[in-house]
Design an enzyme around this catalytic site. Structure first.
Site, PDB file in Angstrom:
ATOM      1  CB  SER A  52       6.608  -6.171   1.362  1.00 34.95           C
ATOM      2  OG  SER A  52       7.362  -5.649   2.679  1.00 34.95           O
ATOM      3  CE1 TYR A  98       2.255  -8.073   4.471  1.00 36.42           C
ATOM      4  CE2 TYR A  98       4.629  -7.590   4.962  1.00 36.42           C
ATOM      5  CZ  TYR A  98       3.526  -7.227   4.237  1.00 36.42           C
ATOM      6  OH  TYR A  98       3.098  -6.172   3.466  1.00 36.42           O
TER       7      TYR A  98
HETATM    8  P1  NAP Z   1      -4.580  -1.429   2.881  1.00 37.49           P
HETATM    9  O1  NAP Z   1      -4.621   0.108   2.946  1.00 37.49           O
HETATM   10  O2  NAP Z   1      -5.013  -1.990   4.016  1.00 37.49           O
HETATM   11  O3  NAP Z   1      -5.395  -2.014   1.485  1.00 37.49           O
HETATM   12  C1  NAP Z   1      -5.494  -3.419   1.232  1.00 37.49           C
HETATM   13  C2  NAP Z   1      -6.617  -3.565   0.465  1.00 37.49           C
HETATM   14  O4  NAP Z   1      -6.582  -4.909   0.390  1.00 37.49           O
HETATM   15  C3  NAP Z   1      -7.945  -3.112   0.878  1.00 37.49           C
HETATM   16  O5  NAP Z   1      -8.731  -2.403   0.118  1.00 37.49           O
HETATM   17  C4  NAP Z   1      -8.739  -4.097   1.310  1.00 37.49           C
HETATM   18  O6  NAP Z   1      -9.919  -4.357   1.460  1.00 37.49           O
HETATM   19  C5  NAP Z   1      -8.106  -5.325   0.333  1.00 37.49           C
HETATM   20  N1  NAP Z   1      -8.137  -6.749   0.831  1.00 37.49           N
HETATM   21  C6  NAP Z   1      -7.780  -7.261   1.717  1.00 37.49           C
HETATM   22  N2  NAP Z   1      -7.908  -8.586   1.835  1.00 37.49           N
HETATM   23  C7  NAP Z   1      -8.636  -8.944   0.500  1.00 37.49           C
HETATM   24  C8  NAP Z   1      -9.124 -10.100  -0.078  1.00 37.49           C
HETATM   25  N3  NAP Z   1      -9.190 -11.387   0.625  1.00 37.49           N
HETATM   26  N4  NAP Z   1      -9.714  -9.850  -1.326  1.00 37.49           N
HETATM   27  C9  NAP Z   1      -9.579  -8.690  -1.900  1.00 37.49           C
HETATM   28  N5  NAP Z   1      -8.945  -7.631  -1.417  1.00 37.49           N
HETATM   29  C10 NAP Z   1      -8.764  -7.486  -0.205  1.00 37.49           C
HETATM   30  O7  NAP Z   1      -2.983  -2.060   2.488  1.00 37.49           O
HETATM   31  P2  NAP Z   1      -1.720  -1.244   1.604  1.00 37.49           P
HETATM   32  O8  NAP Z   1      -0.685  -0.563   2.669  1.00 37.49           O
HETATM   33  O9  NAP Z   1      -2.439  -0.303   0.510  1.00 37.49           O
HETATM   34  O10 NAP Z   1      -1.464  -2.542   1.037  1.00 37.49           O
HETATM   35  C11 NAP Z   1      -1.424  -2.950  -0.458  1.00 37.49           C
HETATM   36  C12 NAP Z   1      -0.492  -3.792  -0.468  1.00 37.49           C
HETATM   37  O11 NAP Z   1       1.031  -3.147  -0.417  1.00 37.49           O
HETATM   38  C13 NAP Z   1      -0.507  -5.228   0.163  1.00 37.49           C
HETATM   39  O12 NAP Z   1      -0.285  -6.377  -0.613  1.00 37.49           O
HETATM   40  C14 NAP Z   1       0.679  -4.821   1.198  1.00 37.49           C
HETATM   41  O13 NAP Z   1       1.249  -5.910   1.818  1.00 37.49           O
HETATM   42  C15 NAP Z   1       1.716  -4.079   0.224  1.00 37.49           C
HETATM   43  N6  NAP Z   1       2.637  -3.391   0.877  1.00 37.49           N
HETATM   44  C16 NAP Z   1       2.176  -2.239   1.861  1.00 37.49           C
HETATM   45  C17 NAP Z   1       3.135  -1.341   2.487  1.00 37.49           C
HETATM   46  C18 NAP Z   1       2.863  -0.185   3.410  1.00 37.49           C
HETATM   47  O14 NAP Z   1       3.698   0.213   4.036  1.00 37.49           O
HETATM   48  N7  NAP Z   1       1.483   0.081   3.256  1.00 37.49           N
HETATM   49  C19 NAP Z   1       4.355  -1.844   2.559  1.00 37.49           C
HETATM   50  C20 NAP Z   1       4.878  -3.118   1.762  1.00 37.49           C
HETATM   51  C21 NAP Z   1       4.119  -3.566   1.194  1.00 37.49           C
HETATM   52  P3  NAP Z   1     -10.703  -4.193   3.078  1.00 37.49           P
HETATM   53  O15 NAP Z   1     -10.045  -2.950   3.507  1.00 37.49           O
HETATM   54  O16 NAP Z   1     -12.016  -3.699   2.456  1.00 37.49           O
HETATM   55  O17 NAP Z   1     -10.410  -5.258   3.426  1.00 37.49           O
END
Ligand code: NAP
Length: 282
Positions: free
Chosen positions: A170, A183
Site C-alpha cells: 500500500s 495497518y
Molecule cells: P477486499 O476487497 O476487502 O479484499 C480482501 C480479500 O482478502 C477478501 O477476499 C478477503 O476475503 C480476503 N481475506 C481477508 N482476510 C483473509 C485471510 N485471513 N485469509 C485469506 N484471505 C483473507 O480488499 P482489497 O481492496 O481488494 O485489498 C486487497 C489488498 O490490497 C490488501 O492487502 C489491501 O491492504 C491492499 N490495498 C488496497 C487498497 C484499496 O484502496 N482498496 C489500497 C492499498 C492497498 P473475505 O472477504 O472472504 O474476508
C-alpha cells in the site's frame, strides 16, 4: 472479384495455428500462480488478469467465510480455459499458509508465482485500539505474507526452480494514515520484508517485489465510497483526479509476474494516480 472459398479443414488448421500463436504470445502461458484472498477486489482482478495472460491460478479464500465469491472467480477463470483450484486457507495462520501452498502445488502440478494479496484494515484512534484488532491486522497483513512466502520459497528450493513473489502492499508502506497504525505498521513491515527477501532469496532465483496501491475502488473502501464528505477531499489529493480500479493494479501484477520483470527485485511499484508524492505550492 470472386474470393476463393476455403475448405473447412483449411479453416480449422488456420484457427489452430492462430491459437498456437496466441498462446505463444500470452506472457504467462504455462505459469502456475497462487493468489491469496482472491474472491473479490484487487485479488480477484489479479487472478483474472493473470489467467487472461495464460496462467493457471489457485484461488485462496479465508476459512469459515462464504466461498461463493471465490467459486465465482474460479468459474470465470475456467471459462478462459485455465485451471483454477479453489483453496481454503486463512493466511493469518502459519499452518494454513503452508497448506495453501502445498494444495496449490498439488492442484496445479507446481507453483511459479505467489501473490500475497489478502489484507484487512481496522479503523481506530491509537488510544482505543484493542489488542484483538491489533493482532488481527498484523496476523493477516504481515504474518500472512511472511509464512506464505516461506512455504513458497521452500517449495521452489526443493524443486530447484526460480520463482516470483508479488506482495500487495500500500502507499501506507510509506505514508502515515492516522487511525490505521497497525495497518501502516504491517505495510511498512512488508516493505522491509520484501527488501530483505529480495537479497536472501536471490541465490534461489526468486524475485520479490511490492505493489503499493493508492485508493482503489474495492469493497475494503465501501464506507469511503459511499460518503461524499470523505471522498471529495481524497479525490482532491489525487493528481490524476480519480480513484484507482482493481484493473490498474492487476496490470502491474501481470507485468511483475512476466519474464519482462525478470531483472526486477527488491522494489515497490506505486499505483496511486500520484497520491503519494503529491505536493504543490500556490
Ligand atoms: P477486499 O476487497 O476487502 O479484499 C480482501 C480479500 O482478502 C477478501 O477476499 C478477503 O476475503 C480476503 N481475506 C481477508 N482476510 C483473509 C485471510 N485471513 N485469509 C485469506 N484471505 C483473507 O480488499 P482489497 O481492496 O481488494 O485489498 C486487497 C489488498 O490490497 C490488501 O492487502 C489491501 O491492504 C491492499 N490495498 C488496497 C487498497 C484499496 O484502496 N482498496 C489500497 C492499498 C492497498 P473475505 O472477504 O472472504 O474476508
Amino acid at each position: 472479384m470472386v474470393l476463393p472459398r476455403i475448405s473447412k479443414t483449411y479453416a480449422h488448421a488456420l484457427r489452430a495455428a492462430a491459437f498456437v500463436l496466441y498462446a505463444e504470445f500470452m506472457r504467462l502461458s504455462g505459469k502456475k500462480v497462487l493468489v491469496t484472498g482472491a474472491g473479490q477486489g484487487i485479488g480477484q482482478a489479479i487472478a483474472l488478469r493473470l489467467a487472461q495472460e495464460g496462467a493457471d491460478v489457485a484461488i485462496d479464500y479465508p476459512r469459515d467465510q462464504d466461498r461463493g465469491p471465490a467459486e465465482e472467480t474460479c468459474g470465470r477463470i475456467e471459462k478462459l480455459g485455465r485451471r483454477a483450484p479453489l483453496i481454503e486457507g486463512d493466511v493469518s495462520k502459519p499452518a494454513d499458509a503452508q497448506r495453501m501452498v502445498a494444495a496449490s502445488v498439488e492442484g496445479l502440478g507446481g507453483l511459479d508465482i505467489l501473490v500475497n494479496n489478502a489484507g484487512i484494515e481496522r479503523r481506530a484512534p491509537f488510544l482505543d485500539v484493542t489488542e484483538q484488532d491489533y493482532a488481527a491486522v498484523i496476523a493477516v497483513d504481515l504474518n500472512g505474507p511472511f509464512f506464505a512466502t516461506q512455504a513458497f520459497a521452500r517449495h521452489r528450493r526443493d524443486v530447484k526452480q526460480p520463482g516470483k513473489v508479488i506482495n500487495i502492499s500500500s502507499v501506507h508502506e510509506e505514508l502515515p494514515f492516522p487511525n490505521f497504525t497497525a495497518y501502516c505498521m504491517s505495510k511498512g513491515g512488508l516493505k522491509m520484508m520484501m527488501r530483505n527477501l529480495a537479497i536472501e532469496l536471490a541465490p534461489l532465483g526468486i524475485t520479490v517485489n511490492n505493489i503499493a496501491p493508492g485508493a482503489i475502488e474495492t469493497p475494503i473502501n465501501q464506507k469511503l465510497l459511499s460518503d461524499p464528505k470523505l471522498l471529495k477531499p481524497l479525490l482532491e489529493n489525487i493528481p490524476l483526479a480519480r480513484l484507482g480500479k482493481s484493473s490498474d493494479v492487476a496490470g502491474v501484477a501481470a507485468f511483475l509476474a512476466s519474464a519482462d520483470a525478470d531483472y526486477i527485485t527488491g522494489t515497490t511499484i506505486v499505483v496511486d494516480g500520484g497520491l503519494l508524492w503529491n505536493y504543490s505550492e500556490q
